[in-house]
Design an enzyme around this catalytic site. Sequence first.
Site, PDB file in Angstrom:
ATOM      1  CG  ASN A 250      10.124   0.883   4.703  1.00  0.00           C
ATOM      2  OD1 ASN A 250       9.902   1.551   3.700  1.00  0.00           O
ATOM      3  ND2 ASN A 250       9.206   0.658   5.626  1.00  0.00           N
TER       4      ASN A 250
ATOM      5  CD  GLU B 269       3.904  -3.610   7.662  1.00  0.00           C
ATOM      6  OE1 GLU B 269       4.485  -4.544   8.228  1.00  0.00           O
ATOM      7  OE2 GLU B 269       4.021  -2.422   8.015  1.00  0.00           O
TER       8      GLU B 269
ATOM      9  NE  ARG C 247     -11.625  -8.492  -8.493  1.00  0.00           N
ATOM     10  CZ  ARG C 247     -12.792  -8.836  -7.958  1.00  0.00           C
ATOM     11  NH1 ARG C 247     -13.326 -10.017  -8.242  1.00  0.00           N
ATOM     12  NH2 ARG C 247     -13.427  -8.030  -7.138  1.00  0.00           N
TER      13      ARG C 247
END
Length: 345
Positions: free
Chosen positions: A213, A248, A268
């Site tokens: 940001n 986040e 994954r």
Amino acid sequence: MPQVVDHLAELTGFRDRDVMDVTLVTALRDLLETPASVAIYRSVGEPGQQRWLTRARLRAEDTVATADSVWVDPETLPRLEDLPRRHQCLKERAILQDRDHKQWVTYFPLATERDVIGVLELQTGSRPRPSAQRLVTSVLRIYHNFQGLLDYSERDTLTGLLNRKTFDESFLKAVSELPLRSPSSSQEERRQVEVHPQYWLGVLDIDHFKSINDRFGHLIGDEVLLLLSRLMRNTFRFNDLLYRFGGEEFVVLMRCENEEDAAHAFERFRYNTEQYAFPQVGRITVSIGFTQIRAGDSPAGAFERADKAVYHAKGAGRNQVQSHAALIAQGQMSEANHLSDVELF
């Protein structure tokens, strides 16, 4: 008319989508002239591998509706192309009608604001009158509008993932399926416990998101969040519940056979994120912590365990997956839970 109003009031009185679908097929069975069957089928899975999930099906002789479990193995479900007329209704967004031996089958598309997601299938002994089709279409418009209101209240505006205020209900549903086992349980009882579902909670946190940001601006930061949410949808299964908790921080509620499978799913996603080239920003990484949900767990307690594993992952170098149970077993973390400063509720 009073009967129609009563059913519409009942349909819009629920906030649970499972209950809404059951209420919809029940209402249509009662409002129409003795249909043989009313059913809702949803398209689930990734493009090219989509399947038909039965959301609710009610025949004339049934007292309660049947449905596929939300955690069903996708491989056991019929593929979209296995039912071509239903698939055609989905693609063309059009009402279709067929004569099937002694019955008529009418297909109605189920749409959201952005896409057609399913089909309502009506089986009747005779061809439905135009007035019956108009009634079904009108009820489906109300259903569609109310689903839109639920999306607005239950989903994160930016990413479209579930928001944190929907988390409690889903979590408690999962906990309710877990058996309570006392220390004195017999060996046979312990074997039965092992076949019950196991649920896992993962907390995902973007590494160094503040610097993204600061360097690129909040508009680019929002783009990263949006792209990451799409990556989550493409990586996790259709029945894994995906949340954005704010900023986040993301949460995954999933059902897996064991810890190894859960760890593999989270690894994954970590790998897919690391390999993805985000426009302007380039590469980013995520730190992930996860825990098994226990019988009697509270949402805050389970979240705290996964959250502590995330903090350990960040302290150990970031861009990794950590299991709370494994950290306890390795002596790297104490079992005692102390709620972090993350406010859940």
